[in-house]
Write an enzyme that holds these catalytic residues in place. Structure first.
Site, mmCIF file in Angstrom:
data_model
loop_
_atom_site.group_PDB
_atom_site.id
_atom_site.type_symbol
_atom_site.label_atom_id
_atom_site.label_comp_id
_atom_site.label_asym_id
_atom_site.label_seq_id
_atom_site.Cartn_x
_atom_site.Cartn_y
_atom_site.Cartn_z
ATOM 1 N N LYS A 177 -5.829 -9.936 -5.645
ATOM 2 C CA LYS A 177 -6.944 -10.207 -5.090
ATOM 3 C C LYS A 177 -8.201 -9.336 -5.537
ATOM 4 O O LYS A 177 -7.653 -7.932 -5.855
ATOM 5 C CB LYS A 177 -6.741 -10.352 -3.593
ATOM 6 N N LYS A 211 0.878 -1.264 -0.022
ATOM 7 C CA LYS A 211 -0.013 -0.005 0.118
ATOM 8 C C LYS A 211 0.795 1.177 0.038
ATOM 9 O O LYS A 211 0.257 2.151 -0.510
ATOM 10 C CB LYS A 211 -1.011 -0.163 1.243
ATOM 11 N N LYS A 235 -11.764 -3.954 -2.251
ATOM 12 C CA LYS A 235 -12.697 -2.702 -2.377
ATOM 13 C C LYS A 235 -12.299 -1.521 -2.949
ATOM 14 O O LYS A 235 -12.903 -0.872 -3.638
ATOM 15 C CB LYS A 235 -12.952 -2.428 -0.844
HETATM 16 N N1 AQP Z 1 -10.244 -11.137 -2.178
HETATM 17 C C1 AQP Z 1 -10.336 -11.501 -0.840
HETATM 18 N N2 AQP Z 1 -10.751 -12.855 -0.822
HETATM 19 C C2 AQP Z 1 -10.950 -13.443 0.287
HETATM 20 N N3 AQP Z 1 -11.032 -12.548 1.464
HETATM 21 C C3 AQP Z 1 -10.835 -11.395 1.290
HETATM 22 N N4 AQP Z 1 -10.822 -10.345 2.187
HETATM 23 C C4 AQP Z 1 -10.677 -9.284 1.891
HETATM 24 N N5 AQP Z 1 -10.511 -9.332 0.389
HETATM 25 C C5 AQP Z 1 -10.654 -10.958 0.114
HETATM 26 C C6 AQP Z 1 -11.581 -10.633 3.629
HETATM 27 O O1 AQP Z 1 -12.449 -9.856 4.074
HETATM 28 C C7 AQP Z 1 -12.402 -9.188 5.463
HETATM 29 C C8 AQP Z 1 -12.763 -8.192 5.528
HETATM 30 O O2 AQP Z 1 -11.823 -7.219 4.618
HETATM 31 P P1 AQP Z 1 -11.292 -5.822 5.051
HETATM 32 O O3 AQP Z 1 -12.476 -4.756 4.953
HETATM 33 O O4 AQP Z 1 -10.458 -5.879 6.487
HETATM 34 O O5 AQP Z 1 -10.203 -5.255 4.073
HETATM 35 P P2 AQP Z 1 -8.933 -5.922 3.490
HETATM 36 O O6 AQP Z 1 -8.637 -7.188 3.911
HETATM 37 O O7 AQP Z 1 -7.852 -4.779 3.485
HETATM 38 O O8 AQP Z 1 -9.433 -6.055 1.826
HETATM 39 P P3 AQP Z 1 -10.620 -5.309 0.916
HETATM 40 O O9 AQP Z 1 -11.950 -5.547 1.167
HETATM 41 O O10 AQP Z 1 -9.993 -5.517 -0.482
HETATM 42 O O11 AQP Z 1 -10.341 -3.671 1.271
HETATM 43 P P4 AQP Z 1 -9.196 -2.579 0.823
HETATM 44 O O12 AQP Z 1 -9.174 -2.612 -0.689
HETATM 45 O O13 AQP Z 1 -9.683 -1.505 1.373
HETATM 46 O O14 AQP Z 1 -7.860 -3.009 1.517
HETATM 47 C C9 AQP Z 1 -11.092 -9.850 5.930
HETATM 48 O O15 AQP Z 1 -10.952 -10.850 6.749
HETATM 49 C C10 AQP Z 1 -10.190 -9.994 4.647
HETATM 50 O O16 AQP Z 1 -9.205 -11.060 5.024
#
Ligand code: AQP
Length: 330
Positions: free
Chosen positions: A195, A112, A198
């Site tokens: 992956k 990041k 969001k």
């Molecule tokens: N691509 C993914 N496949 C499986 N699990 C996933 N998680 C996130 N992306 C995937 C899991 O969802 C939970 C909530 O995620 P988060 O809101 O803590 O955000 P994150 O892990 O940083 O990933 P995001 O959703 O893609 O958000 P951004 O883009 O803001 O970083 C977690 O348990 C995560 O492991």
């Protein structure tokens, strides 16, 4: 019965399919067996630039998404992280037992902050895993259901808990990650090397949980596939393996059975089938999600009650922690 803790960052209006498959699906199942705390980790959203208006709207909609996914606020404690101030207090204590070296090794931090000059990388981004450790340890969490992207942060959390226990006496259980064997890392539909995320800027990377049927069909049609035409999961076919993992997770059918159904039928047929399975799966979510958002007073009631229950558990832990580290007057 174990204590379970997990959270979701309100960095978008709704979660994506990867969040559901990698995390929420397990949360819903665990609440039948364990004492669960599920949290909208709004403080984590402050680790990258944010818009205050969007953040407050998204915190509320993230809570609605969890209920629409099947989290039952009667059985599980559902709350907003920033409404329990002990999260920030414990973060400071744990900051003082964490190490620069271990935080610098976190791949999410490296990813990041890539391309940004050291001078302008936010300190919050660097400290993020300590806040995450505090989230879980505050509730003396034993099991942390997360997607595969959080594996390294969980290891660090365990190290911090062990170090604290060694220096100040046994205080925290050392939490275990609970990562599903399948669907722990759902990849982008437009590029299976990364992956689903969001904060992507690419609209065809992901399926939002509230995407309407025509959008789901379009995104699946456009999803990249591998060379060849056989619907078979294998390490050298990352795109089709990812689509099969999604199909299996939302239909509850094993991958081998789906491969059998589409044997000799090609990617086109398979994608049509997947799109319809997804449309059927997302429809109840979308309706329930809109219903919940339509009754803000009820959602506030749920979040108020959740914060009160969470505070009670958090204050109990902090009482012990303050005493152990010497923040007392005797
Ligand atoms: N691509 C993914 N496949 C499986 N699990 C996933 N998680 C996130 N992306 C995937 C899991 O969802 C939970 C909530 O995620 P988060 O809101 O803590 O955000 P994150 O892990 O940083 O990933 P995001 O959703 O893609 O958000 P951004 O883009 O803001 O970083 C977690 O348990 C995560 O492991």
């Amino acid at each position: 019965m174990a204590r379970v803790f997990s959270g979701v960052k309100p960095t978008a209006d709704v979660p994506h399919l990867g969040n559901y498959i990698g995390a929420f699906r397990q949360w819903v199942a665990l609440q039948d067996l364990h004492q669960c705390f599920f949290c909208v980790v709004d403080l984590h959203s402050l680790t990258v630039p944010w818009d205050p208006e969007k953040l407050s709207r998204r915190s509320r909609s993230a809570a609605a998404s969890l209920i629409a996914s099947g989290i039952d606020p009667e059985r599980s404690v559902l709350f907003l992280q920033s409404e329990v101030q002990e999260h920030t207090e414990l973060t400071w204590f744990l900051t003082c037992v964490s190490r620069m070296g271990e935080l610098s090794r976190m791949t999410q931090f490296k990813d990041k902050s890539r391309g940004t000059e050291n001078e302008s990388i936010g300190t919050g981004l660097y400290m993020y895993p300590v806040l995450m450790a505090a989230d879980v340890l505050l509730y003396r969490g034993e099991l942390v259901p997360v997607g595969d992207d959080q594996r390294q942060h969980l290891e660090l959390m365990r190290d911090i808990a062990e170090r604290f226990n060694r220096d100040f006496g046994d205080t925290f259980p050392v939490p275990d990650a609970y990562i599903p064997a399948e669907g722990a890392r759902i990849m982008g539909l437009d590029d299976p090397a990364f992956k689903m995320a969001k904060t992507t800027e690419r609209p065809n990377n992901l399926i939002w949980m509230n995407d309407p049927p025509e959008v789901v069909r379009k995104k699946i049609k456009r999803a990249v596939t591998d060379s060849g035409g056989e619907v078979l999961a294998s390490p050298d076919k990352p795109a089709i393996s990812n689509l099969l993992a999604i199909y299996s997770a939302v239909s509850g059918r094993p991958v081998a059975e789906i491969e059998g159904e589409y044997q000799g039928r090609g990617y086109g047929d398979f994608k049509k089938g997947l799109a319809e399975v997804l449309v059927d799966f997302l429809d109840p979510f979308r309706r329930r999600y809109l219903e919940i958002l339509d009754d803000p007073a009820q959602l506030d009631k749920i979040l108020d009650a959740g914060a009160a229950r969470a505070r009670e558990a958090a204050q109990e832990t902090m009482h012990i922690v303050r005493d152990r580290i010497g923040l007392r007057r005797h």
